[in-house]
Motif scaffolding. Structure first.
Motif: not given
Length: 426
Positions: A387-394
């Motif tokens: 979840r965190i990685a997807a958010h930061i990447a977006a």
């Protein structure tokens, strides 16, 4: 020395920090991980300890196949407890394989620069690192809870269980262990193994023990009792374990009750036979106070019928769990702590573990108030990392400058602690 601004800086190199870093790196982001891999597990847990979680639920989260605990140890099946040393070695293998550039340093202070829309992070090396996002994967050490009733005892007579890696120092001594969960019971057994004379003081009327796992339950058994999950057996347990996002849909009071009552104090089934005559267990005892007398600790307890006992020992170990409290995260600048929206001391988090401050994320026990009891255990690391990685990447791709976290207004009450008696993740 790094001259550029990293996409993300992760504070901590335990299961949650390493998992998040692995996912961020796989997405091509520039990430820095500050901390020694598995340091807390190596120094904050007693030698001879075993994990309470089953092998399938003891994995760090990787974006590629082949990195689970059972991938690394294919012969480890359900019902076989994992020695602490084996788990630490697995975590360090994971770091070497998937997060090879961890930095053996400590974070001293985290500040935010709103004008630059990034964070300035002071390290123990003297460097001030800059990052667009910060992930606090600090584990549980800062949240160690010692009951106020023990406050009168000096540090040499009373400690929290997290302070002890080597219990051999208590050989030949009388030691009172406060608590009724796995941490308390296993500490008592390890004390006995080290030649001490432990006594367990538990407020519960009787000790609770986890059930022996069934390696291959029948279809009928699964239908009746529910599926296996990282938190145990049952349909509701499966939801909280495998779909933590569902916890955020509950009202605040329901979430607090869920975290407080799910996986309450209990010993692992494999520890039961080791808790033998060497350990004196007294249940139904509520600690009401403590004082020093003649170089000893005198702990006062009251029973269900109002009877009062005094227990004179050489040392007291509080195996009384961990309570999240943002004020105890000393590396956050005071002005940052004031800007983080809280509920009962824990940050209120959006659907991607994002706080009310732009691109400041919390993991593990600090996230339990939002995502439920699985955040107390290693099993929650993969969901958190994704979840965190997807958010930061977006956000890195869009260049967004402000958090769009979906958070609700929360009470910053500091009343009855909701997580007393919990155990470290794993």
């Amino acid at each position: 020395m790094h001259d550029s601004t990293a996409d993300a800086l992760i504070v901590g190199a335990g299961p949650y920090g390493l998992s998040t870093a692995a996912h961020l790196g796989n997405l091509g982001l520039d990430v820095r991980v500050i901390g020694t891999p598995m340091e807390f597990w190596d120094t904050g847990m007693p030698r001879g300890m075993f994990l309470k979680s089953e092998p399938f639920a003891s994995s760090l989260g990787a974006p590629v196949a082949g990195a689970t605990f059972t991938d690394r140890h294919p012969g480890w099946r359900a019902g076989r407890p994992i020695p602490l040393r084996t788990f630490v070695e697995y975590g360090r293998w994971f770091a070497e394989t998937h997060v090879p550039d961890t930095e053996d340093a400590q974070v001293v202070r985290v500040e935010r620069d709103d004008r630059r829309d990034d964070y300035a992070v002071e390290l123990s090396t003297g460097e001030v690192a800059r990052a667009r996002a910060v992930v606090l994967a600090i584990g549980v050490r800062a949240f160690a809870h010692t009951p106020a009733e023990l406050a009168a005892l000096p540090a040499e007579l009373a400690t929290h269980s997290v302070a002890h890696r080597d219990l051999s120092r208590f050989e030949g001594q009388d030691v009172a262990v406060i608590g009724a969960g796995q941490s308390a019971l296993e500490t008592a057994v390890l004390l006995a193994d080290a030649g001490a004379r432990p006594q367990v003081l538990a407020r519960t009327q009787r000790l609770a023990w986890n059930a022996v796992p069934v390696p291959s339950p029948s279809l009928a058994d699964r239908a009746v009792r529910g599926p296996h999950s990282g938190l145990g057996r049952g349909y509701r347990t499966w939801i909280w374990s495998e779909h933590p996002w569902a916890t955020r849909l509950l009202p605040d009071g329901a979430r607090r009750h869920l975290v407080r009552t799910t996986m309450g104090p209990a010993g692992a089934w494999w520890l039961r036979d080791r808790l033998d005559h060497r350990v004196h267990v007294m249940t139904g005892r509520v600690v009401t106070g403590a004082e020093e007398a003649g170089g000893k600790a005198v702990v006062a307890t009251t029973g269900r019928e109002g009877d009062r006992w005094e227990h004179k020992v050489d040392h007291v170990i509080a195996a009384t769990g961990y309570i999240p409290d943002l004020d105890r995260i000393g590396i956050l600048a005071p002005e940052l702590r004031e800007r983080v929206r809280l509920t009962h001391g824990s940050p209120v988090l959006g659907g991607y573990f994002d706080s009310s401050l732009p691109k400041l994320y919390f993991t593990g026990l600090a996230a339990a108030a939002s995502f439920g009891p699985v955040m107390r255990f290693v099993h929650g690391a993969d969901f958190t990392a994704r979840r965190i990685a997807a958010h930061i990447a977006a956000r890195a791709k869009s260049g967004s400058v402000s958090s769009k976290s979906s958070v609700t207004r929360a009470d910053d009450a500091r009343d009855a602690p909701p997580y007393a008696g919990t155990t470290p993740p794993g």
